[in-house]
Design a protein around this motif. Structure first.
Motif, PDB file in Angstrom:
ATOM      1  N   TYR A   1      44.239  66.885  54.472  1.00 59.00           N
ATOM      2  CA  TYR A   1      45.431  66.345  55.127  1.00 59.00           C
ATOM      3  C   TYR A   1      45.598  66.901  56.542  1.00 59.00           C
ATOM      4  O   TYR A   1      45.883  66.170  57.481  1.00 59.00           O
ATOM      5  CB  TYR A   1      46.664  66.683  54.277  1.00 59.00           C
ATOM      6  CG  TYR A   1      47.985  66.391  54.948  1.00 59.00           C
ATOM      7  CD1 TYR A   1      48.414  65.094  55.146  1.00 59.00           C
ATOM      8  CD2 TYR A   1      48.805  67.437  55.381  1.00 59.00           C
ATOM      9  CE1 TYR A   1      49.630  64.833  55.762  1.00 59.00           C
ATOM     10  CE2 TYR A   1      50.023  67.181  55.991  1.00 59.00           C
ATOM     11  CZ  TYR A   1      50.426  65.879  56.181  1.00 59.00           C
ATOM     12  OH  TYR A   1      51.620  65.615  56.786  1.00 59.00           O
TER      13      TYR A   1
ATOM     14  N   ASN B   1      49.299  66.233  41.974  1.00 60.83           N
ATOM     15  CA  ASN B   1      48.561  65.312  42.835  1.00 60.83           C
ATOM     16  C   ASN B   1      47.949  66.129  43.966  1.00 60.83           C
ATOM     17  O   ASN B   1      48.668  66.671  44.810  1.00 60.83           O
ATOM     18  CB  ASN B   1      49.495  64.236  43.389  1.00 60.83           C
ATOM     19  CG  ASN B   1      48.747  63.167  44.172  1.00 60.83           C
ATOM     20  OD1 ASN B   1      47.541  63.301  44.437  1.00 60.83           O
ATOM     21  ND2 ASN B   1      49.426  62.110  44.547  1.00 60.83           N
TER      22      ASN B   1
ATOM     23  N   ASN C   1      45.833  64.932  46.173  1.00 59.89           N
ATOM     24  CA  ASN C   1      45.555  64.093  47.341  1.00 59.89           C
ATOM     25  C   ASN C   1      46.791  64.110  48.240  1.00 59.89           C
ATOM     26  O   ASN C   1      47.629  63.217  48.203  1.00 59.89           O
ATOM     27  CB  ASN C   1      45.223  62.673  46.894  1.00 59.89           C
ATOM     28  CG  ASN C   1      44.773  61.798  48.051  1.00 59.89           C
ATOM     29  OD1 ASN C   1      44.734  62.232  49.208  1.00 59.89           O
ATOM     30  ND2 ASN C   1      44.439  60.552  47.762  1.00 59.89           N
TER      31      ASN C   1
ATOM     32  N   ARG D   1      47.190  63.701  51.356  1.00 59.73           N
ATOM     33  CA  ARG D   1      47.269  62.634  52.363  1.00 59.73           C
ATOM     34  C   ARG D   1      47.991  61.408  51.806  1.00 59.73           C
ATOM     35  O   ARG D   1      48.698  60.708  52.529  1.00 59.73           O
ATOM     36  CB  ARG D   1      45.868  62.263  52.830  1.00 59.73           C
ATOM     37  CG  ARG D   1      45.875  61.337  54.030  1.00 59.73           C
ATOM     38  CD  ARG D   1      44.475  60.912  54.419  1.00 59.73           C
ATOM     39  NE  ARG D   1      43.689  62.015  54.971  1.00 59.73           N
ATOM     40  CZ  ARG D   1      42.487  61.847  55.505  1.00 59.73           C
ATOM     41  NH1 ARG D   1      41.948  60.649  55.564  1.00 59.73           N
ATOM     42  NH2 ARG D   1      41.825  62.885  55.975  1.00 59.73           N
ATOM     43  N   SER D   2      47.839  61.150  50.495  1.00 58.23           N
ATOM     44  CA  SER D   2      48.473  59.965  49.905  1.00 58.23           C
ATOM     45  C   SER D   2      49.981  60.115  49.798  1.00 58.23           C
ATOM     46  O   SER D   2      50.690  59.131  49.589  1.00 58.23           O
ATOM     47  CB  SER D   2      47.893  59.721  48.504  1.00 58.23           C
ATOM     48  OG  SER D   2      48.324  60.732  47.605  1.00 58.23           O
TER      49      SER D   2
ATOM     50  N   GLU E   1      57.316  59.579  39.933  1.00 60.34           N
ATOM     51  CA  GLU E   1      56.025  58.899  39.971  1.00 60.34           C
ATOM     52  C   GLU E   1      55.674  58.327  38.594  1.00 60.34           C
ATOM     53  O   GLU E   1      56.386  58.538  37.614  1.00 60.34           O
ATOM     54  CB  GLU E   1      54.922  59.862  40.430  1.00 60.34           C
ATOM     55  CG  GLU E   1      54.595  60.985  39.459  1.00 60.34           C
ATOM     56  CD  GLU E   1      55.561  62.134  39.507  1.00 60.34           C
ATOM     57  OE1 GLU E   1      55.463  63.002  38.621  1.00 60.34           O
ATOM     58  OE2 GLU E   1      56.424  62.163  40.410  1.00 60.34           O
TER      59      GLU E   1
END
Length: 463
Positions: free
Chosen positions: A116, A149, A151, A153-154, A282
């Protein structure tokens, strides 16, 4: 970011060997020393002795209270990425690195942070902005100290929804963002069926069903309450080995005690399967379960016989009459291990289409989206092989005539147990009429039919 709950767990697990985490400034000073970013020209015995073995990015950081271990830390492009994973046990003697589950989770989280941040290394202003956002992002990626999570960047697109601290004291930590809009709930039941079929009198066929109920609840409020019920048809097998998500507030204890390790009897819990919960922001799996269904969805027989330089195969498949005859896809794959490429192939299929893979070592029988009215299909064929090369598949289990057919299929809007969500049974205690959508599916998983003319790996033998 510090997690007091994790530090308390570490103190409980580690007992007298526990080393408390020092202040941020003291930890940073000790970490810089360990990574040789300061004091590189000074000899420190605990760091520089030749008897010490370095394990890549796993370090023991010396503090006034003792050595902190294992500290994951690495230096990339002027930035230090570090975390201290939880060791679920005593620290003396030090457990093997492979036994510390938090190491892989911590490394995945650090790599997600690096991915990220590193995308803006050329722009100092953008880098400073991203580093400033990391604390907010970690609230969503790792709310209670366990990465949900990695990730990072997501997650950057929903920054405006992430709250630094819950505005409402009743808001649970797992609700990391606030939803604005019309309430809606999406539920999907996914069942996977595993199967081993042998078509032999002295070997028992086995099959297992595993289910998961996935939910996505877009509901306003800091702690909205939802109740969802799973329903079964009359005389359907009960759900067993039920595991619920931590957001579920209460369930009947008998529901959780029903286990497949014991034979089915009248006292087995058979519902209702009600789950009251406060949903995370989520998508999440509300529960997992198993069930003992009486028959597998597709019964099969596979025979492979060598005759000289040729191999003759016969495959018969039958869809059970209780199964919905409507597939998204259905195909049988027949691999040929430890042999050369298929040089000659003669075959006959009663239904569907047979394809040969590019490597000429796999037959793919595409049955399609429906079985014929008879619910039975068959394939017969004769094959001969060329000289084996390195690119052709090998297998230590499947030698000689020991071989299998593996089935791949998905049946939408169907479950083997009959389990479904009644949309009218979903209760949401918030204003407005919610939109509720539910779906279900059955998917094959490790669905094998072994050659009945040869010995095969047996899951269990009768006593």
């Amino acid at each position: 970011r510090r997690y007091p709950t994790v530090e308390l767990r570490a103190e409980t697990f580690n007992g007298p060997t526990h080393v408390p985490v020092p202040s941020d400034s003291a930890f940073l000073k000790a970490l810089l020393l360990e990574l040789r970013l300061v004091g590189e020209d000074v000899f420190l015995e605990q760091r520089d002795t030749c008897t010490r073995i370095d394990h890549a990015c796993t370090h023991a950081v010396a503090t006034t209270a003792g050595e902190l271990w294992p500290v994951l830390a690495f230096h990339r492009s002027g930035l230090i990425y570090a975390c201290l994973p939880l060791v679920e046990g005593t620290l003396e003697p030090r457990p093997p690195l492979l036994s510390v589950r938090g190491l892989s989770q911590g490394l995945a989280l650090l790599l997600g942070v690096m991915d990220y941040v590193s995308s803006s290394r050329k722009n100092e202003a953008e880098l400073n902005t991203k580093v400033g956002q990391l604390r907010n992002l970690l609230i969503q990626a790792c709310p209670l100290g366990t990465p949900l999570n990695t990730n990072i960047r997501s997650l950057s697109g929903s920054l405006e929804d992430i709250q630094e601290m819950p505005a409402d004291k009743d808001q649970p930590a797992w609700r990391s963002s606030a939803y604005k809009g019309k309430p809606q709930v999406n539920v999907c039941i996914t069942e996977k069926v595993k199967c081993m079929q042998y078509d032999q009198k002295d070997v028992v066929d086995t099959w297992q069903v595993y289910g998961a109920v996935n939910c996505k609840c877009d509901i306003e409020g800091s702690a909205p309450r939802v109740t969802l019920s799973l329903s079964l048809p009359t005389n359907a097998p009960p759900l067993q080995d039920i595991v619920v998500h931590h957001c579920v507030t209460s369930v009947d204890p008998a529901m959780l005690l029903s286990t497949s390790a014991e034979p089915l009897h009248d006292s087995v819990y058979s519902g209702p399967y009600k789950f009251p919960f406060i949903p995370p922001s989520e998508s999440f799996n509300l529960c997992y379960y198993t069930a003992q269904v009486p028959v597998p969805p597709i019964l099969g027989c596979y025979q492979l016989v060598e005759e000289g330089s040729q191999i003759k195969i016969t495959v018969n498949l039958k869809l059970h009459e209780s199964i919905k005859n409507s597939f998204e896809y259905c195909e049988a794959r027949i691999p040929f291990f430890n042999r050369g490429p298929i040089a000659q192939l003669e075959y006959k299929v009663s239904y569907g289409q047979l394809d040969l893979s590019k490597e000429k070592s796999l037959l793919v029988w595409v049955i399609g989206q429906k079985f014929p009215k008879s619910l039975e299909v068959s394939l017969t064929g004769t094959l001969s092989f060329g000289t084996a090369g390195k690119e052709h598949p090998t297998d230590y289990v499947c030698t000689g005539n020991t071989a299998y057919v593996k089935l791949y299929f998905r049946i939408p809007d169907f479950t083997l147990t009959g389990c479904y969500v009644d949309q009218h049974s979903v209760q949401i205690f918030v204003p407005g009429k919610p939109k509720i959508t539910s779906s279900r599916e059955l998917i094959s998983s490790d669905y094998y039919i072994w050659n009945s003319k040869a010995p095969a790996p047996v899951v269990c033998k009768p006593l």
